[in-house]
Design an enzyme around this catalytic site. Structure first.
Site, short mmCIF file in Angstrom:
data_model
loop_
_atom_site.label_atom_id
_atom_site.label_comp_id
_atom_site.label_asym_id
_atom_site.label_seq_id
_atom_site.Cartn_x
_atom_site.Cartn_y
_atom_site.Cartn_z
N GLY A 133 0.58 -4.95 1.03
CA GLY A 133 -0.61 -5.03 0.17
C GLY A 133 -0.35 -5.77 -1.13
O GLY A 133 -1.28 -6.30 -1.75
N GLU A 171 4.39 -5.11 7.68
CA GLU A 171 3.59 -4.09 8.38
C GLU A 171 4.00 -3.83 9.82
O GLU A 171 4.00 -2.68 10.27
CB GLU A 171 2.10 -4.47 8.34
CG GLU A 171 1.44 -4.24 6.99
CD GLU A 171 1.59 -5.42 6.04
OE1 GLU A 171 2.38 -6.35 6.34
OE2 GLU A 171 0.94 -5.41 4.99
N ALA A 229 0.86 -1.17 0.00
CA ALA A 229 0.00 0.00 0.00
C ALA A 229 0.90 1.23 0.00
O ALA A 229 2.07 1.15 0.42
CB ALA A 229 -0.89 -0.02 1.24
N GLU A 242 -0.68 -9.30 -0.29
CA GLU A 242 -2.10 -9.52 0.00
C GLU A 242 -2.94 -9.58 -1.28
O GLU A 242 -3.83 -10.42 -1.40
CB GLU A 242 -2.61 -8.42 0.93
CG GLU A 242 -2.06 -8.57 2.35
CD GLU A 242 -2.31 -7.35 3.22
OE1 GLU A 242 -1.97 -6.22 2.79
OE2 GLU A 242 -2.85 -7.51 4.32
#
Ligand code: DAK
Length: 263
Positions: free
Chosen positions: A108, A131, A63, A111
């Site tokens: 992300g 993270e 992200a 993910e």
């Protein structure tokens, strides 16, 4: 769209995240455009999708840290929801989605690859959930999908340590289906997608739904899900034609394109 491209190769659609300068990091705009690209897929024609990133260095480096850095609690929740809605859309998309992972798949990025049905990666790929090193939890389903895909113990180890792993280790723990050279990545993804596209489309969709829905419930209910979907195949022209072809020993006959319905 500025950061996402879509092209069609026979019955296979290719969605590319094209924000190479930021290693294809997912900001709000990329998430919106990806959602739009999936909504635009013509499901009467396309039988399999490939999701990849532009360039040779990165699939998706996570992200967008710049965008996330100043989020308030409510904005963080809204950003998480935008991502989660997209990732569920990919996971439950009626046709199979193959992630062609061409480099970094971090946070992300890891993910989004896990929301796809199948992962093929180049030998320079790097996976990880960094993270906790950034003071947050995985926010796009990483805690849930990694634990289901590999094992709870391995997922916990990777997430708690924030350690990145290379392609060979990702393969060894079952995170990726196949590792190939960077040059071979798209040809291999296209070959696998074409193999899927050559099969009866309603049956393939039913398999995806049976596996996904069955994994959400206990075995007694899961088996009923499979029974219902199995039964529904007997209302398709593909089943009749394919079994007749087998009995007539005519394996060369091609399956018809049957529009997706009632599923
Ligand atoms: N976000 C924004 N920009 C990024 C980025 C990212 N994740 N990753 C790379 N970039 C940008 C860099 O800032 C740099 O931009 P310029 O300086 O050129 O403008 C450019 O891409 C090239 O990156 P590097 O110069 O750093 O390239 P290197 O080869 O040196 O390093 C790297 C490559 C992938 C090792 C490094 O860029 C890196 O460590 N990137 C960050 C990887 C990372 O930590 N990713 C995980 C992000 S956290 C949630 C929702 C979502 C999430 C969590 C919660 N909720 C709302 C609850 C998800 C979190 C994440 O994904």
């Amino acid at each position: 769209m500025e950061f996402v491209t879509y092209e069609v190769n026979d019955r296979v659609g290719i969605i590319t995240i094209n924000r190479e300068k930021a290693l294809n990091a997912l900001n709000s705009q990329v998430l919106d455009e990806l959602s739009e690209a999936f909504d635009g897929v013509d499901l009467s024609e396309i039988r399999c999708l490939i999701l990849t990133g532009a360039g040779e260095k990165s699939f998706v480096a996570g992200a967008d840290i710049g965008e996330m850095s100043n989020l308030s609690k409510s904005e963080g929740e809204a950003f998480g929801k935008k991502g989660n809605d997209l990732f569920r859309k990919i996971e439950t998309f009626p046709i199979p989605v193959i992630a062609a992972v061409n480099g970094f798949a971090l946070g992300g990025g890891c993910e989004i690859s896990m929301s796809c049905d199948i992962r093929i990666c180049s030998d320079n790929a790097v996976f990880g959930q960094p993270e906790v090193g950034l003071g947050i939890t995985p926010g796009f389903g990483g805690t849930q999908r990694l634990a289901r895909l590999v094992s709870p113990g391995m997922a916990k180890q990777l997430i708690y340590t924030a350690r990145n792993i290379k392609a060979d280790e990702a393969y060894r723990i079952g995170l990726v289906n196949k590792v190939v050279s960077a040059e071979e990545l798209m040809p291999e993804a296209l070959k696998m997608a074409a193999g899927i596209a050559a099969n009866a489309p309603i049956a393939v969709r039913a398999c995806k739904k049976a596996i996904n829905d069955g994994l959400q419930t206990d075995m007694d209910k899961a088996i009923v899900i499979e029974e219902k979907l199995f039964g529904s195949c007997f209302e398709t022209e593909d089943q009749k034609a394919a079994m007749a072809n087998f009995l007539e020993k005519d394996k060369e006959k091609k399956l018809k394109v049957v529009p997706f319905k009632n599923m």
